[in-house]
Design a protein around this motif. Structure first.
Motif, mmCIF file in Angstrom:
data_model
loop_
_atom_site.group_PDB
_atom_site.id
_atom_site.type_symbol
_atom_site.label_atom_id
_atom_site.label_comp_id
_atom_site.label_asym_id
_atom_site.label_seq_id
_atom_site.Cartn_x
_atom_site.Cartn_y
_atom_site.Cartn_z
ATOM 1 N N UNK A 108 12.602 4.241 3.395
ATOM 2 C CA UNK A 108 11.887 5.254 2.637
ATOM 3 C C UNK A 108 10.528 5.514 3.284
ATOM 4 N N UNK A 109 9.685 6.256 2.589
ATOM 5 C CA UNK A 109 8.386 6.660 3.146
ATOM 6 C C UNK A 109 7.261 6.031 2.333
ATOM 7 N N UNK A 121 -1.891 8.046 5.600
ATOM 8 C CA UNK A 121 -0.801 8.447 6.510
ATOM 9 C C UNK A 121 0.517 7.983 5.920
ATOM 10 N N UNK A 122 1.601 8.541 6.412
ATOM 11 C CA UNK A 122 2.935 8.202 5.915
ATOM 12 C C UNK A 122 3.707 7.466 7.000
ATOM 13 N N UNK A 123 4.371 6.368 6.594
ATOM 14 C CA UNK A 123 5.120 5.546 7.536
ATOM 15 C C UNK A 123 6.467 5.159 6.931
ATOM 16 N N UNK A 162 4.868 -7.627 6.759
ATOM 17 C CA UNK A 162 4.779 -6.195 7.068
ATOM 18 C C UNK A 162 3.559 -5.921 7.939
ATOM 19 N N UNK A 163 3.689 -4.965 8.822
ATOM 20 C CA UNK A 163 2.605 -4.644 9.756
ATOM 21 C C UNK A 163 1.332 -4.242 9.013
ATOM 22 N N UNK A 164 0.195 -4.567 9.612
ATOM 23 C CA UNK A 164 -1.091 -4.172 9.017
ATOM 24 C C UNK A 164 -1.268 -2.660 9.007
ATOM 25 N N UNK A 165 -0.407 -1.931 9.733
ATOM 26 C CA UNK A 165 -0.468 -0.470 9.717
ATOM 27 C C UNK A 165 -0.144 0.102 8.337
ATOM 28 N N UNK A 166 0.457 -0.722 7.462
ATOM 29 C CA UNK A 166 0.767 -0.255 6.106
ATOM 30 C C UNK A 166 -0.427 -0.378 5.168
ATOM 31 N N UNK A 167 -1.551 -0.935 5.660
ATOM 32 C CA UNK A 167 -2.793 -0.874 4.915
ATOM 33 C C UNK A 167 -3.111 -2.013 3.976
ATOM 34 N N UNK A 168 -2.926 -3.289 4.383
ATOM 35 C CA UNK A 168 -3.397 -4.369 3.502
ATOM 36 C C UNK A 168 -4.910 -4.294 3.336
ATOM 37 N N UNK A 169 -5.391 -4.807 2.220
ATOM 38 C CA UNK A 169 -6.804 -4.678 1.898
ATOM 39 C C UNK A 169 -7.705 -5.345 2.940
ATOM 40 N N UNK A 170 -7.258 -6.501 3.474
ATOM 41 C CA UNK A 170 -8.077 -7.191 4.471
ATOM 42 C C UNK A 170 -7.800 -6.727 5.896
ATOM 43 N N UNK A 171 -6.920 -5.729 6.029
ATOM 44 C CA UNK A 171 -6.569 -5.165 7.333
ATOM 45 C C UNK A 171 -5.950 -6.199 8.276
ATOM 46 N N UNK A 185 5.415 6.031 -2.686
ATOM 47 C CA UNK A 185 6.621 5.695 -1.932
ATOM 48 C C UNK A 185 7.619 6.810 -2.205
ATOM 49 N N UNK A 186 8.022 7.504 -1.146
ATOM 50 C CA UNK A 186 8.900 8.677 -1.297
ATOM 51 C C UNK A 186 8.282 9.683 -2.258
#
Length: 406
Positions: A108-109, A121-123, A162-171, A185-186
């Motif tokens: 999904x997105x 951004x959307x991933x 999950x990759x940090x590209x998904x935006x965890x708070x601590x990056x 999500x979607x």
């Protein structure tokens, strides 16, 4: 007791090879560095290739079942197509079956939240929907408060890997600080109510887990009335083949779309998934080419180093040949020298490769692990690479007359 002539000859060759190396210490250090670089290159390419196989089955490793039922259009675990939603109930009545558990899975997105100067951004992200009363995965996180939270529509938990590209708070990585995060999500509002640890990989570098009802809301296409996979647990787990045949008979008797479903053992499914990623995807083929190129580059580097060494000691080898030493003796002496170079270059190369594995895993969220098979395989390749290069480098000496070499 005196040593045998064979042992004595081996000792002389090793001694001569060692003296060649220690006589020109700086050249030897440079040679070890060059061969070590080639060995590290091989380690890294094999590490990347190994990660393809290791990450291909991270989802399967958590499934508490012996048999999978999937669509004939199944491509890979995140693109499984679909089956009739009533199939789990129909298979539960097979005498050999203890339970048949549904699993929804797909892609999904995910909307990465905007923070500071970084815009939203959307991933693409993997998403899995489970029956919370009979979860399809062995995950301790699917217990207690988190399980209760997942019953609420739009609630998800996210894989810590999950990759940090998904935006965890601590990056850096998802953790307790991200519980309570809301995003889309979607194009539908979703709330992160916890985290879990399964592992991501090359097929998806992020994953969500939710209830089946939430899965249907958070995927681009409607999924109601369908199921992605059916996980079958047998009453007698040791009798997998008998259970598989019973399920296949039931599927054939159902008719319609269900009769086209494919039953496969979990072990076989893992093997096919790994083989697909190794041989049928661009990622796997690229890494296979990388391993081949690493071996070629390593062989070229080894040849250049040993050819230079042979040229530097050409008069000494010519003297030995003029004194009556056989070509075989010279070849074995150089093989001893090249083997010593490989053995001296290997330990620091192994340590450096392990450090690079850790750094790469930390920055890419792709697990790369050292194992004993890879260590011994690369050692054997390093020995073969250096010895082959040494023999090729010596061909000029073997083809020349001793008088022409002075």
């Amino acid at each position: 007791m005196n040593s045998t002539p064979k042992a004595s000859a081996l000792s002389r060759r090793t001694s001569l090879a060692w003296k060649n190396l220690t006589h020109t210490l700086m050249r030897t250090v440079v040679s070890i560095g060059g061969i070590g670089f080639a060995i590290v290159l091989i380690f890294m390419q094999l590490g990347f290739l190994g990660s393809v196989g290791e990450t291909a089955t991270v989802v399967y490793e958590r499934m508490p079942c012996q048999i999978l039922v999937r669509s004939p259009d199944y491509l890979h675990v995140y693109s499984p197509s679909s089956l009739p939603g009533e199939l789990p109930n129909l298979l539960s009545s097979v005498p050999e079956v203890a339970k048949a558990t549904p699993l929804d899975i797909g892609v999904t997105e995910w909307r990465t939240p905007a923070r500071g100067n970084r815009p939203a951004s959307f991933r693409a992200i993997a998403i899995m929907g489970v029956d919370l009363d009979e979860p399809a995965f062995n995950l301790p996180e699917l217990q207690g408060q988190v399980r209760a939270e997942l019953n609420r529509a739009g609630s998800v938990i996210i894989d810590q890997d999950s990759s940090k590209d998904f935006g965890p708070l601590n990056n850096i990585a998802f953790g307790p600080q991200d519980v309570g995060m809301t995003t889309e999500v979607a194009r539908t509002n979703a709330k992160v109510v916890g985290t879990f640890k399964m592992g991501t990989g090359l097929a998806a570098n992020g994953a969500l887990l939710c209830s089946r009802e939430t899965f249907d809301k958070l995927t681009p296409m409607p999924h109601a009335g369908k199921v992605s996979l059916v996980l079958v647990s047998l009453k007698s787990p040791d009798e997998v083949e008998a259970g598989l045949r019973a399920i296949q008979r039931r599927l054939r008797s159902l008719g319609g779309q269900a009769s086209n479903a494919t039953a496969i053992t979990l072990t076989r499914a893992k093997s096919k998934e790994i083989q697909r990623w190794y041989w049928q995807t661009p990622i796997g083929l690229i890494f296979w080419v990388g391993v081949g190129m690493a071996l070629v580059v390593g062989s070229v580097i080894s040849y250049m180093i040993l050819a230079s060494d042979v040229a530097a000691h050409l008069s000494e080898y010519a003297t030995l040949r003029a004194m009556g030493y056989s070509d075989g003796y010279l070849v074995k002496t150089l093989l001893s020298q090249s083997s010593l170079l490989a053995l001296m270059a290997f330990p620091p190369s192994l340590l450096l490769a392990m450090v690079l594995y850790q750094i790469t895993s930390a920055h890419t969220s792709i697990p790369i692990h050292m194992n004993s098979f890879r260590v011994f395989f690369v050692l054997a390749m390093a020995m073969a690479m250096c010895n082959a290069a040494g023999v090729i480098a010596l061909r000029k000496l073997l083809k020349a007359e001793p008088a022409n070499l002075f």
